[in-house]
Design a protein around this motif. Structure first.
Motif: not given
Length: 927
Positions: A543-548, A579-587, A589-594, A636-640
């Motif tokens: 579950q998307n419970d960790n922020a980048p 450079v950033a990481v997300d300890v979650d998995s799957g989508q 942990a997909w990171l986008s930069y803006k 890319n989590g829901q919610p992100s």
């Protein structure tokens, strides 16, 4: 709450008992009626194993049984008025059934009334047209109030206001109802008052009392002096419950002696209850009473109508009609299976209760009497332990090999004419012994649960079946012992013993635990029990419970970090990379930069996927040196979830230019950064001072240690030093007495007082017996000991040495240096040359020892004199042409030269009145 156990009946494995409770109406759901287990003396386990249950006679279940605590609880709020209307007492009749062995208990719950209904009138007002010629005592029938409560909570009294013309008169009917009449007590005068209003109030007897009101509008008419009069004050009639609508019941009649319109009588039903007024109808001109709706004896078997006759002048009279409803056999017996054993063991003895049924026929008298029978040629018999309860029992021994199942039809008939009957079919299975183990539906189970779940969440259900019957087929689920990551599996999941529902005990974290296995055992209730087990796998979903988390650039609190971009940078120049990481998995942990904010958005861009910050156009001289970029990293989590990083960019070709332009960045530091800087600075200063002091102390210690080693390693004799403060008293020669003194010193003796030992030693100071003198010590102020620069503390040697010039200490030809001596020094005596030699330092030490000897001589001897050599004679001082000699013919004793001035300043010995002061002086002179 009132409880009474009326009786118990025990008969051939069927226990009967009756309990009675009393509770008020309108109790809240879940309220306790009584502890039936305690009142019946039953164990709580008996209620569970016996499958205790409650049966009521109607479709509404007001009472329920809590088998875990053995209590009767309110299931639905009870309204006594809806349940029993005016019937008293109002009670619920329940039955509690237990199996194995089968038992029946009859429970009566009496519902007592509370004052929850106020008296109410059907109408808001009543209008009377009364002739002014109405005589005193004329009666006017008033509408009665209705109070659904009973007893003291019911309607109790009426009041009428104002009472100038009328008073109230209440008449009690044989049935307990009250007839309310308004009696004229003062003649009316239409010319004085044509219309007026009275207020009729009805009150009950509750606490607090409730009331209802109705307005009475009176219009005074002319000359109607005769009221209608009924032929009978009470009419009685009866009607069958299946009578058709419109059936005639009776006719009432009233006469009026007046003529014309004043003698025309009309009839009305004055009952305020809607269920009475709607059931019956009366012709207002003929007085004929007919049936308006269907009636049912089982609901209401008695009615009372209040009929009012009124003329055109407003005068009236009243009567009542009593209607009895006659019962007919229109209800078939209703069969309810209270308890049924779907199977019994073939080893069951004769007389075992198989089923218990309840038969209810709401008809009255013989129409409600019921008898039940079963088919012949069956090993069973039906018996009736009470009026409407029947039990089916075994009459013979059962043999499963001969018959494994029975279909039993129970026929129940009433005694009405014609008789009505109903039947029920019962299927009984003969059970076998426990010879089958439970079997799971699948060989293994796998379930999925999303992380961060709520503890207690039902994950899934395991199911096992047992082909046996009854208790042998009752499956219980048990979690087998095991560990997950070194922790017992019961800390992760739990299994419901009855349903097999597997629930999460804790909240799972995908980042710590992705899946785990455990085993569940299914066990039947046979004796001995049989069991089987199955493996269950739980997979934790992310579950998307960790922020980048931004790894680079590192965000520091106090220091300023900036990326430098030369002004010659081309389009697409790589400034830096986030450079950033997300300890979650799957989508997740997909990171986008803006690029969220920038000083110049037209100059930089950030790669959506790689986080690279590049220039969009050519850098020009007009671009500001300081550029601040804010980059948002979003998954890319829901919610992100997202993280923000601030990047300082310097557009410059040289570092000095960057430094000069970025000096104002330090002004933006927070108070916490300044405080941290000062704390670090203070810590460094304290550490430096500590180390410096430590080095100084160690150096001083080493220096003193070396000085003490020089003293103890020297082989020269001790040269006494005679302080100038000790003057001659005119006596020539050496000391008149000789004493032995042992001066004991340590390597650090400068810090301690001298120890004067009374024992004789090898090194002594020898004094001439013929010398006698008295030491006079000048008392000095205490500040002389503290001020080492005082002229009184140290004086140069004078001509009292009485030594030839060639015998004075010091090298020959040593010149006097007046500027090095203290004030008042005699130059001719010759001071110590600078720097002092080792021998000169030893002379100073011997002078301190000699001072001690002289001071002790003044205080007086303690021991006999010892004749020892005088080591002061013929002492050779290295580096000097002088030789010290003890001459008894000298007029004054010799004095050693003062300590050299190159040494640390030492205080000259002073005269002191006490030994303590002498010891202080000696302590300093030992240097």
């Amino acid at each position: 709450m009132c409880l009474a156990v009326l009786f118990f009946v025990l008969s051939s494995r069927c226990v009967l008992g009756q309990l009675s409770y009393s509770i008020p109406e309108e109790m809240a759901k879940g309220s306790i009626v009584g502890n039936i287990a305690q009142d019946l003396g039953l164990d709580l386990k008996r209620l569970t194993t016996g499958k205790a249950r409650i049966f009521s006679g109607d479709n509404t279940e007001y009472i329920e049984l809590n088998k875990e605590k053995g209590r009767l609880l309110i299931k639905e709020k009870i309204d006594r008025e809806s349940l029993c209307a005016k019937t008293t007492p109002c009670a619920l009749h329940l039955q509690m059934i237990l199996d194995s062995p089968m038992e029946l208990y009859t429970i009566t719950v009496e519902i007592t009334d509370i004052n929850d209904n106020a008296p109410a009138f059907q109408n808001n007002h009543i209008r009377f047209d009364i002739s002014e010629s109405a005589t005193t005592g004329a009666k006017f029938m008033l509408e009665k109030a209705v109070d659904a409560d009973v007893g003291s909570n019911g309607l109790q009294k009426y009041t009428l206001q104002p009472t100038e013309h009328f008073i109230l008169e209440l008449q009690n009917n044989p049935d307990g109802a009250k007839k309310v009449e308004m009696v004229l007590q003062k003649p009316l005068d239409r010319e004085r008052e044509e219309r007026f209003t009275l207020l009729l109030t009805a009150m009950d007897g509750g606490e607090p009392a409730l009331s209802g009101t109705i307005k009475i509008h009176v219009t005074v008419l002319d000359v109607n002096d005769n009221a209608p009069v009924f032929i009978q004050t009470e009419y009685r009639t009866s009607i069958l419950e299946n009578s058709q609508k419109g059936s005639k019941l009776t006719t009432v009649s009233a006469s009026d002696a007046d003529e014309g319109s004043n003698g025309q009588v009309t009839y009305y039903i004055s009952n305020t209850e809607e269920d009475v007024r709607n059931v019956f109808n009366i012709n207002q001109y003929s007085g004929e009473v007919t049936l308006n709706e269907q009636i049912d004896y089982e609901k209401v078997n008695h009615y009372q109508l209040d009929v009012q006759a009124r003329d055109q002048g407003g005068l009236s009279d009243s009567c009542k009609i009593i209607i009895d409803v006659l019962d007919i056999n229109d209800n078939t017996p209703a069969i309810t299976v209270l308890s049924m054993s779907s199977s019994i063991s073939e080893e069951s003895p004769a007389g075992t209760v198989v089923a218990m049924i309840k038969v209810n026929d709401p008809d009255a008298s013989s129409n409600g009497q019921v008898q039940c029978t079963i088919s012949e040629n069956l090993p069973f018999v039906i018996m009736s332990p009470s009026s409407n309860i029947f039990t089916l029992r075994t009459e013979q021994d059962l043999d499963r090999e001969r018959e494994s199942e029975y279909n039993i039809t129970v026929l129940c008939s009433d005694e009405g004419v014609p008789s009505l009957s109903s039947s029920a079919s019962l299927r009984l299975h003969i059970s076998d012994v426990n010879d089958n183990a439970p079997v799971f539906e699948r060989n293994n189970y796998e379930a999925y649960v999303v992380e961060n779940n709520t503890p207690g969440l039902s994950v899934f259900t395991v199911k096992a079946s047992d082909p046996d019957s009854n208790q042998n087929a009752r499956v219980s689920y048990i979690l087998e012992d095991g560990t997950v990551n070194g922790v017992h599996v019961s800390s992760y999941v739990s299994v419901s013993a009855d349903s097999g529902v597997i629930s999460a005990v804790r909240s799972f974290d995908y980042e710590q635990l992705k899946d785990f296995h455990f085993r569940v055992k299914a066990q039947d209730g046979g004796s001995p029990p049989l069991c089987s087990n199955v493996t269950v796998k739980i997979t934790v979903q992310d579950q998307n419970d960790n922020a980048p988390q931004v790894l680079y650039p590192v965000q520091t609190g106090g220091s300023l970090v900036a990326e430098i971009v030369p002004r010659s940078a081309d389009v697409g120049y790589l400034v830096t990379k986030v450079v950033a990481v997300d300890v979650d998995s799957g989508q997740n942990a997909w990171l986008s930069y803006k690029l969220q904010k920038a000083t110049d958005r037209a100059l930089f861009e950030v790669g959506l996927q790689n986080g690279e910050i590049r220039t969009v156009r050519q850098v020009t001289d007009k671009d500001a040196v300081k550029q601040k970029l804010t980059v948002v990293v979003e998954d890319n989590g829901q919610p992100s979830r997202s993280a923000v990083v601030n990047i300082n960019v310097a557009v410059a070709d040289s570092f000095p230019e960057v430094l000069s332009e970025f000096t104002d960045f330090t002004h933006g530091k927070t108070y916490n950064d300044d405080l941290t800087f000062y704390l670090v600075l203070a810590l460094a200063a304290v550490s430096f001072l500590f180390i410096t002091c430590l080095v100084v102390i160690i150096s001083v210690k080493i220096y003193r240690w070396r000085q003490s080693r020089i003293f103890y390693q020297s082989n020269l004799p001790v040269i006494p030093y005679y302080p100038p403060g000790y003057t001659d008293t005119g006596v020539t020669g050496t000391l008149p007495h000789m004493y032995n003194y042992d001066v004991c010193m340590t390597t650090d003796s400068r810090k301690s007082d001298c120890k004067y030992s009374t024992l004789g030693g090898q090194k002594v100071l020898v004094m001439d017996r013929s010398f006698t003198e008295t030491l006079h010590h000048d008392l000095k102020d205490s500040n002389l000991l503290e001020d080492p620069d005082s002229a009184e503390m140290q004086k140069p040697p004078n001509n009292d040495w009485r030594l030839p010039a060639n015998q004075r200490p010091g090298p020959s030809g040593a010149a006097a240096r007046p500027e090095e001596g203290p004030a008042g020094a005699v130059v001719g005596t010759g001071p110590w040359p600078n720097p002092p030699t080792e021998a000169e330092q030893l002379q100073a030490l011997m002078a301190a020892a000699n001072e001690v000897s002289e001071a002790t001589a003044t205080l007086g001897p303690r021991y006999n004199a010892q004749y020892v050599p005088d080591y002061r004679q013929n002492v050779y001082i290295p580096g000097s042409t002088a030789t010290l000699t003890a001459n008894p013919q000298q007029q004054v004793p010799q004095q050693a030269l003062p300590p050299p001035q190159a040494l640390p300043p030492a205080e000259a010995p002073k005269a002191a009145p006490t030994p303590a002061s002498k010891k202080k002086v000696t302590k300093k002179d030992k240097k």
